[in-house]
Motif scaffolding. Structure first.
Motif, PDB file in Angstrom:
ATOM      1  N   ARG A 142     -17.359  26.757  53.539  1.00  0.00           N
ATOM      2  CA  ARG A 142     -17.052  25.858  52.426  1.00  0.00           C
ATOM      3  C   ARG A 142     -15.999  26.495  51.532  1.00  0.00           C
ATOM      4  NH1 ARG A 142     -18.162  24.715  47.154  1.00  0.00           N
ATOM      5  NH2 ARG A 142     -18.512  22.519  46.622  1.00  0.00           N
ATOM      6  N   LEU A 143     -14.968  25.700  51.190  1.00  0.00           N
ATOM      7  CA  LEU A 143     -13.890  26.165  50.327  1.00  0.00           C
ATOM      8  C   LEU A 143     -14.105  25.653  48.910  1.00  0.00           C
ATOM      9  CD1 LEU A 143     -10.818  25.421  52.622  1.00  0.00           C
ATOM     10  CD2 LEU A 143     -12.214  27.476  52.532  1.00  0.00           C
ATOM     11  N   PRO A 144     -13.498  26.309  47.933  1.00  0.00           N
ATOM     12  CA  PRO A 144     -13.525  25.742  46.580  1.00  0.00           C
ATOM     13  C   PRO A 144     -12.930  24.350  46.594  1.00  0.00           C
ATOM     14  CG  PRO A 144     -12.717  28.002  46.533  1.00  0.00           C
ATOM     15  CD  PRO A 144     -12.815  27.625  47.986  1.00  0.00           C
ATOM     16  N   GLY A 145     -13.598  23.426  45.925  1.00  0.00           N
ATOM     17  CA  GLY A 145     -13.137  22.045  45.926  1.00  0.00           C
ATOM     18  C   GLY A 145     -13.851  21.166  46.929  1.00  0.00           C
ATOM     19  N   GLY A 146     -14.661  21.760  47.844  1.00  0.00           N
ATOM     20  CA  GLY A 146     -15.452  20.959  48.769  1.00  0.00           C
ATOM     21  C   GLY A 146     -14.896  20.811  50.165  1.00  0.00           C
ATOM     22  N   ALA A 147     -13.688  21.331  50.445  1.00  0.00           N
ATOM     23  CA  ALA A 147     -13.168  21.258  51.804  1.00  0.00           C
ATOM     24  C   ALA A 147     -13.894  22.268  52.696  1.00  0.00           C
ATOM     25  CB  ALA A 147     -11.665  21.534  51.810  1.00  0.00           C
ATOM     26  N   LEU A 148     -13.782  22.099  54.030  1.00  0.00           N
ATOM     27  CA  LEU A 148     -14.370  23.008  54.998  1.00  0.00           C
ATOM     28  C   LEU A 148     -13.262  23.628  55.836  1.00  0.00           C
ATOM     29  CD1 LEU A 148     -17.520  21.123  56.378  1.00  0.00           C
ATOM     30  CD2 LEU A 148     -17.417  22.846  54.588  1.00  0.00           C
ATOM     31  N   ALA A 149     -13.414  24.922  56.154  1.00  0.00           N
ATOM     32  CA  ALA A 149     -12.482  25.617  57.039  1.00  0.00           C
ATOM     33  C   ALA A 149     -13.234  26.070  58.280  1.00  0.00           C
ATOM     34  CB  ALA A 149     -11.856  26.822  56.337  1.00  0.00           C
ATOM     35  N   GLU A 160      -7.622  21.761  69.820  1.00  0.00           N
ATOM     36  CA  GLU A 160      -8.630  21.071  69.030  1.00  0.00           C
ATOM     37  C   GLU A 160      -9.046  21.916  67.836  1.00  0.00           C
ATOM     38  OE1 GLU A 160     -12.909  18.749  69.597  1.00  0.00           O
ATOM     39  OE2 GLU A 160     -12.177  20.104  71.161  1.00  0.00           O
ATOM     40  N   ALA A 161      -9.189  23.235  68.035  1.00  0.00           N
ATOM     41  CA  ALA A 161      -9.543  24.112  66.921  1.00  0.00           C
ATOM     42  C   ALA A 161      -8.458  24.091  65.852  1.00  0.00           C
ATOM     43  CB  ALA A 161      -9.770  25.538  67.423  1.00  0.00           C
ATOM     44  N   ALA A 162      -7.193  24.056  66.271  1.00  0.00           N
ATOM     45  CA  ALA A 162      -6.103  24.004  65.294  1.00  0.00           C
ATOM     46  C   ALA A 162      -6.122  22.688  64.527  1.00  0.00           C
ATOM     47  CB  ALA A 162      -4.764  24.190  66.000  1.00  0.00           C
ATOM     48  N   ALA A 163      -6.419  21.586  65.226  1.00  0.00           N
ATOM     49  CA  ALA A 163      -6.446  20.285  64.561  1.00  0.00           C
ATOM     50  C   ALA A 163      -7.589  20.187  63.555  1.00  0.00           C
ATOM     51  CB  ALA A 163      -6.568  19.170  65.598  1.00  0.00           C
ATOM     52  N   TRP A 164      -8.675  20.919  63.814  1.00  0.00           N
ATOM     53  CA  TRP A 164      -9.841  20.884  62.925  1.00  0.00           C
ATOM     54  C   TRP A 164      -9.929  22.134  62.063  1.00  0.00           C
ATOM     55  CZ3 TRP A 164     -13.115  16.940  61.952  1.00  0.00           C
ATOM     56  CH2 TRP A 164     -13.063  15.848  62.815  1.00  0.00           C
ATOM     57  N   SER A 165      -8.811  22.828  61.855  1.00  0.00           N
ATOM     58  CA  SER A 165      -8.866  24.078  61.089  1.00  0.00           C
ATOM     59  C   SER A 165      -9.307  23.848  59.654  1.00  0.00           C
ATOM     60  CB  SER A 165      -7.497  24.759  61.106  1.00  0.00           C
ATOM     61  OG  SER A 165      -6.521  23.916  60.517  1.00  0.00           O
ATOM     62  N   ARG A 166      -9.048  22.658  59.128  1.00  0.00           N
ATOM     63  CA  ARG A 166      -9.470  22.369  57.753  1.00  0.00           C
ATOM     64  C   ARG A 166      -9.885  20.913  57.661  1.00  0.00           C
ATOM     65  NH1 ARG A 166      -6.024  24.730  55.837  1.00  0.00           N
ATOM     66  NH2 ARG A 166      -7.095  26.568  55.085  1.00  0.00           N
ATOM     67  N   PHE A 286       2.334  22.702  54.513  1.00  0.00           N
ATOM     68  CA  PHE A 286       1.440  23.434  53.628  1.00  0.00           C
ATOM     69  C   PHE A 286       0.288  22.511  53.242  1.00  0.00           C
ATOM     70  CE2 PHE A 286       5.424  25.694  52.984  1.00  0.00           C
ATOM     71  CZ  PHE A 286       5.020  27.025  52.965  1.00  0.00           C
ATOM     72  N   THR A 287      -0.882  23.106  53.019  1.00  0.00           N
ATOM     73  CA  THR A 287      -2.038  22.371  52.510  1.00  0.00           C
ATOM     74  C   THR A 287      -2.252  22.738  51.051  1.00  0.00           C
ATOM     75  OG1 THR A 287      -3.110  22.331  54.669  1.00  0.00           O
ATOM     76  CG2 THR A 287      -4.499  21.941  52.753  1.00  0.00           C
TER      77      THR A 287
END
Length: 755
Positions: A142-149, A160-166, A286-287
């Motif tokens: 869990r990242l700050p702000g609620g995103a998942l990495a 597939e792992a790269a597409a779901w990296s975040r 960039f994200t």
């Protein structure tokens, strides 16, 4: 500063000491985490082999370590078959507490000794995959702000792992549900549905807890169909999740730490943190990981709508006008860009917002910290532009004939012209207006140009597709010292939405008036219908040895016409049909449904069937009604000669027998609502009325209260009303007067006395 020498500056000495303490604390935490993992593993193995509870296994491990005179961690490493791990120099009794993470579960040798989270994921898939049948593992952080990495994975294709990296906060994946506070998910649970890695796989998703907080989730995938996991297998996955949580909490986190968030919030300016997005080793985007509280989006979007999004998708035109180029240079060189004034353009739909910002970019642990500031003039211009855009206002300035014409942004769109079209002079405004509005345009120009006064007019600008935009044009003259016209300035205000609202409001008022008239007509029709089918006068019952009285009280709200009804009908076999009912709803529809059911019951009663059979047939009538009417009813067949009565009910309140010994509520036979079930069945009860006894039938409008059970209201009303006495009419009036009902529903009453 050379090694072994303290800096002379006091501030520098304090900072150096702080750095050393933080480094020592980090090393101790890492060692303690490794120690706890090994101790947990050994405790689980003891619990399984000795067949004892986890707490007892932990106590045995501590006791054996004390007897051997070795640290608990060293003994745990021997039991697990691992090389001895470093442990803090503490006596056995002060060692890390033993937890029951792996108690009574098959263990995975070597998992606790892996160096990092990625190795843990690979070890889980390698050693437990065959036993559990899993084909992939994913560890989410869990990242700050609620995103998942995607912090670690095994068994997933690289693409597939790269597409779901975040995973941004708004994507409802199974892992997001678990991290957000939901329970653990197991194969086959409805919560496992949704977008995630390994589409088409069955999955288990377990929360990763650390210090009472959810740090992420472990996701284990199987080929369909979903496997059935026993208690031992679920405990094994729980133990794996505990170890992953430990590695996730104390390992090197791939995402910004809390101190980065604190740094962002501590900056005085508008700042954001960017995460590079790489494909095939090349930076492609960039994200926006985080933006601080002072950040002001040039297009007015809230902070929550920015975090976790793509920079190229969020600010495409700004990136094309120089922002992305500068970010790429800092990322590649690692050299920060000091404050540089840059002209950027921010695009929203067809509206472009130019802005000059003071831009600073600095690398920060593989990410970029970006700060931009806008001067007071730029901020004021941006606010003015946003206000004009939201209000649909555009300005213009025109010099005398042959002079320069300037339009602000949005005016060409209002005219329906392409972006590169020349401005339209006021002299040709009439050519773009509706023919009926040409006189208004001429008056406007005459007042401004010849009378030198400010004027306004509302007109319709004809669009290329033939539609119109209602526009208010305001113009004012600018005069020189001698009173000659040197310029005309003004604004166009798009009032199409206001005009449509006024037109819709007028139409709504007309429809409302029609609806009120229609409602009044329906009210009158329903009242006449009820009066026609519920006459005040009863059929003569004197020859039957019965005396009856009825009352019908409509609802307190006059515009609500109900479906309550009653019936008292002598039958050919000398019996008397007594009935009351309540059709769901109000108005003409309920009244017509009530007519249908009442007359159906009347006609069926002539067959001589009992009350239960009559209700079964009436239920069929209700089911065949096109509107699927539902209703309650009670049906009584009374033999005046012997006083015997047979009765049945369809979800209605039971009759009440009033005799010399007081009131008695008759038993409740089983019977569902009319029109509710295709195979409705109704029980039938028998009772007896002695001479002088009174039978009372009623609808729920007499006793229904919002704050008490109906049975309690019935008991109170009968007790307060007292005995019926010789005058049934007065008794029914007394019941209506003392009624505790507060639901403003219709009420029907039928009272019959055996003479």
């Amino acid at each position: 500063m050379t090694a072994g020498h303290e800096p002379s500056d006091p501030t520098a000495r304090v900072l150096a000491g702080t750095v050393r303490r933080l480094q020592d604390a980090a090393e101790r935490m890492h060692d303690e985490a490794r120690t706890r993992a090994v101790v947990d593993l050994a405790t689980g193995m003891l619990a399984e082999r000795l067949d004892v509870p986890p707490a007892e296994a932990a106590a045995d491990l501590a006791r054996l370590a004390g007897e051997a005179g070795v640290p608990v961690a060293a003994l745990a490493a021997d039991i697990a078959g691992l090389s001895e791990v470093a442990s803090p120099a503490v006596p056995p009794e002060a060692a890390a507490p033993v937890t029951p993470a792996l108690a009574a579960a098959p263990v995975i040798p070597g998992l606790a000794a892996v160096p990092d989270l990625q190795h843990a994921a690979e070890t889980v898939l390698e050693q437990a995959g065959e036993a559990l049948g899993a084909h992939a593992v994913a560890v989410w952080q869990r990242l700050p702000g609620g995103a998942l990495a995607l912090a670690a994975h095994a068994g997933l294709p690289a693409a597939e792992a790269a597409a779901w990296s975040r995973v941004p906060p708004g994507v409802d994946t199974p892992a997001q549900r678990v991290v957000a506070g939901g329970g653990d998910l197991w194969p086959g649970d409805p919560g496992t549905a949704g977008p995630s890695v390994g589409a088409g796989s069955a999955r288990a998703v377990l929360a990763l807890h650390d210090a009472g907080r959810r740090r992420g989730a472990l996701e284990v995938l199987w080929p369909e169909p979903a496997p059935v996991l026993g208690g031992s297998q679920r405990r094994q996955l729980g133990a794996i999740a505990d170890l992953c949580a430990t590695l996730l909490a104390h390992g090197r986190a791939p995402e910004p730490a809390d101190d980065t968030t604190v740094l962002l919030e501590g900056l005085l300016g508008s700042a954001l943190l960017l995460e590079p997005v790489l494909r095939d080793g090349r930076l492609v985007d960039f994200t926006l990981l985080r933006v601080n509280a002072r950040f002001r989006d040039p297009l007015g979007r809230p902070r929550a709508a920015l975090e976790g999004t793509s920079l190229l998708e969020t600010y495409p035109v700004a990136c094309a006008t120089g922002l992305f180029e500068r970010l790429l240079r800092v990322h590649e060189t690692g050299s920060p860009q000091l404050g540089e004034r840059v002209g950027l353009v921010f695009q929203e739909g067809e509206s472009a917002v130019p802005a000059t910002v003071l831009l600073a970019i600095a690398p920060l642990g593989g990410r970029l910290l970006v700060e931009w500031q806008q001067g007071p003039a730029e901020q004021a211009a941006l606010l003015l532009h946003q206000a004009q855009r939201l209000a649909g206002v555009a300005g213009f300035e025109e010099r005398p004939p042959g002079g320069r014409i300037r339009w602000s942004e949005g005016l060409r769109e209002l005219y329906g012209l392409p972006p590169d079209a020349d401005p339209v002079p006021l002299a040709r405004l009439a050519r773009h207006a509706h023919p009926d509005d040409v006189p208004a345009v001429r008056r406007l120009l005459d007042i401004v140009r010849h009378r030198h006064r400010t004027a306004s007019a509302v007109l319709r600008l004809v669009q290329p597709d033939g539609t119109h935009r209602y526009t208010r044009v305001i113009a004012e003259p600018e005069l020189d010292d001698e009173g000659r016209l040197i310029a005309v300035r003004g604004a166009y205000h798009d009032v199409s939405a206001q005009h449509r609202t006024e037109v819709a409001l007028g139409a709504t008022r007309e429809r409302l008036a029609d609806s009120e008239q229609e409602a009044a007509e329906r009210e009158r029709l329903a009242l006449r219908l009820q009066q026609a089918i519920l006459p005040a006068a009863l059929p003569p019952l004197g020859l039957t040895g019965l005396r009856a009285a009825v009352r019908y009280r409509p609802a307190a709200q006059r515009d609500r016409v109900g479906g309550d009804w009653y019936d008292v009908l002598p039958l050919p076999d000398k019996r008397v049909l007594l009935a009351v009912g309540d059709v769901a709803g109000h108005g003409v529809g309920a009244a017509t449904d009530m007519v249908a059911l009442r007359h159906a019951l009347r006609g069926l009663a002539a067959t001589g069937a009992g009350p239960a059979r009559l209700l079964e047939w009436t239920n069929v009538v209700a089911l065949r009604d096109p509107g699927r009417v539902t209703a309650t009813a009670v049906c009584v067949l009374l033999d005046p000669a012997g006083g015997e009565l047979r009765w049945a009910r369809a979800g209605h309140l039971p009759p009440i027998r009033l005799g010399p010994d007081g009131a008695e509520v008759l038993p409740l036979p089983h019977g569902v609502l009319l029109g509710a079930l295709e195979e409705g069945r109704y029980e039938e009860h028998t009772a007896h009325l002695a001479p002088g006894d009174v039978l009372l039938l009623y609808t729920d409008g007499l006793v229904e209260c919002r704050d008490r059970p109906v049975e309690e209201s019935v008991e109170q009303l009968i007790r307060v009303a007292g005995a019926p006495g010789p005058d049934l009419e007065r008794y029914l009036d007394r019941l209506l007067e003392l009624s505790p009902a507060d639901t403003e529903d219709d009420t029907c009453l039928v009272a019959v006395r055996v003479e």
